[in-house]
Motif scaffolding. Structure first.
Motif, PDB file in Angstrom:
ATOM      1  N   THR A  29      44.245 -77.638  57.587  1.00 54.91           N
ATOM      2  CA  THR A  29      44.650 -77.248  56.236  1.00 54.91           C
ATOM      3  C   THR A  29      43.732 -76.167  55.688  1.00 54.91           C
ATOM      4  N   TYR A  30      42.449 -76.376  55.861  1.00 53.91           N
ATOM      5  CA  TYR A  30      41.482 -75.388  55.374  1.00 53.91           C
ATOM      6  C   TYR A  30      41.664 -74.058  56.085  1.00 53.91           C
ATOM      7  N   ARG A  31      41.816 -74.108  57.407  1.00 49.78           N
ATOM      8  CA  ARG A  31      41.913 -72.873  58.194  1.00 49.78           C
ATOM      9  C   ARG A  31      43.197 -72.110  57.895  1.00 49.78           C
ATOM     10  N   SER A  32      44.310 -72.834  57.736  1.00 48.62           N
ATOM     11  CA  SER A  32      45.598 -72.164  57.585  1.00 48.62           C
ATOM     12  C   SER A  32      45.924 -71.779  56.160  1.00 48.62           C
ATOM     13  N   LEU A  33      45.283 -72.440  55.178  1.00 51.35           N
ATOM     14  CA  LEU A  33      45.624 -72.149  53.783  1.00 51.35           C
ATOM     15  C   LEU A  33      44.429 -71.691  52.963  1.00 51.35           C
ATOM     16  N   PHE A  93      51.353 -74.347  62.646  1.00 54.94           N
ATOM     17  CA  PHE A  93      50.563 -74.566  61.440  1.00 54.94           C
ATOM     18  C   PHE A  93      51.474 -75.079  60.318  1.00 54.94           C
ATOM     19  N   ALA A  94      52.639 -74.439  60.173  1.00 59.96           N
ATOM     20  CA  ALA A  94      53.586 -74.880  59.145  1.00 59.96           C
ATOM     21  C   ALA A  94      54.157 -76.247  59.480  1.00 59.96           C
ATOM     22  N   SER A 228      48.897 -79.081  68.663  1.00 56.65           N
ATOM     23  CA  SER A 228      49.154 -77.670  68.980  1.00 56.65           C
ATOM     24  C   SER A 228      48.403 -76.753  68.031  1.00 56.65           C
ATOM     25  N   ALA A 229      48.505 -77.038  66.732  1.00 53.57           N
ATOM     26  CA  ALA A 229      47.879 -76.176  65.725  1.00 53.57           C
ATOM     27  C   ALA A 229      46.367 -76.134  65.891  1.00 53.57           C
ATOM     28  N   SER A 230      45.744 -77.285  66.116  1.00 52.79           N
ATOM     29  CA  SER A 230      44.288 -77.319  66.253  1.00 52.79           C
ATOM     30  C   SER A 230      43.840 -76.612  67.526  1.00 52.79           C
TER      31      SER A 230
END
Length: 291
Positions: A29-33, A93-94, A228-230
């Motif tokens: 959350t921190y990285r993507s937003l 990420f979404a 996947s996102a991480s």
């Protein structure tokens, strides 16, 4: 919620797994937003609105039929020139947040079978991590024709279920389920979507009720997308807030309505819709892979 807490207390290993997942969710959350706030990135309002619409439509289809969020979103990103690995990263990420909204909605409506979810979760996460690493170094298009052929077979098998008077009872302890989840997680990571078409459709093909196949599959997809996102965090640095946030908000808004739709609709109608969608996706995937 109290029942879930009691179950987790009774199974400490799963409590540890969910706790670790929560920590990773905060980091993603921190990285993507939040990392974008005050970062000087030019905000593209028009792109945000377009992807808000894309996210809403894609999640409506995915939450109701158990598939197509990643495929449809990823296709649009590829269509506007985003590289495959970057497109898949953005979608995942979404999808962490849209699958979270969808999975919780299905859980609240009683569409999730915990015993089945446990069989799928760990192998699905492992497959997603391997797939994300693989896509970051190899062109995932090379194996897409094989996935397309598999999907075509599963679509036809689902349609066949509609016309059979009696179907074989679903075996939630089947030995092939962990392998199925691993393949589904891998396919999902390399294609920007694929968990639903591979896993949910196979569960229905094996005789699982559509409501529980979709609900359980979408719940497990929370952790597959998170894996996947991480993993993509280590390889993909090109993140754009406008499309990611649009996909997230559009999908989160649509998720509760789609979960309610699954609970109410006639299973045979749902099987027909899913079967036709899977066949359509398989034809499209094969065409794009060989074109």
């Amino acid at each position: 919620m109290e029942k879930i807490i009691l179950k987790l207390k009774a199974e400490p290993i799963w409590s540890l797994f969910f706790g670790l997942s929560l920590v990773i969710l905060v980091l993603v959350t921190y990285r993507s937003l939040f990392a974008f706030i005050g970062g000087g990135e030019n905000w593209d309002a028009e792109m945000f609105l377009w992807f808000l619409l894309v996210g809403f439509i894609a999640q409506t289809i995915d939450g109701a039929l158990g598939m197509a969020y990643g495929v449809s979103s990823n296709s649009i990103l590829l269509g506007i020139g985003i590289p495959p690995a970057v497109a898949s990263a953005w979608v995942h990420f979404a999808q962490v947040f849209t699958s979270l909204a969808s999975g919780i909605s299905h859980l609240k409506l009683g569409n999730v079978q915990w015993s089945l979810a446990k069989r799928l979760m760990i192998p699905g996460v492992a497959g997603a991590i391997i797939g994300a690493y693989f896509l970051s170094s190899v062109d995932g298009n090379t194996i897409k024709p094989f996935i397309a052929i598999y999907l075509l077979f599963m679509g036809l098998l689902i349609l066949k279920k509609i016309f059979k008077k009696k179907s074989k009872p679903f075996d939630s302890q089947g030995k092939s389920l962990p392998y199925l989840a691993g393949i589904g997680g891998f396919a999902d990571a390399i294609g920007g979507g694929g968990w639903g078409p591979v896993v949910n459709s196979t569960l229905m093909g094996k005789g699982q009720q559509p409501r529980f196949a979709i609900g359980t599959g979408n719940f497990v997809e929370i952790f597959v997308s998170l894996a996947s996102a991480s993993t993509f965090l280590f390889f993909i640095k090109e993140l754009n807030l406008a499309p990611i946030l649009g996909l997230i908000l559009g999908g989160v808004i649509a998720a509760p309505f789609a979960a309610l739709f699954v609970k109410k609709i006639n299973p045979k109608i749902l099987l027909l819709m899913v079967g036709l969608l899977v066949i359509g996706l398989s034809i499209r995937t094969f065409y794009l892979a060989v074109a």
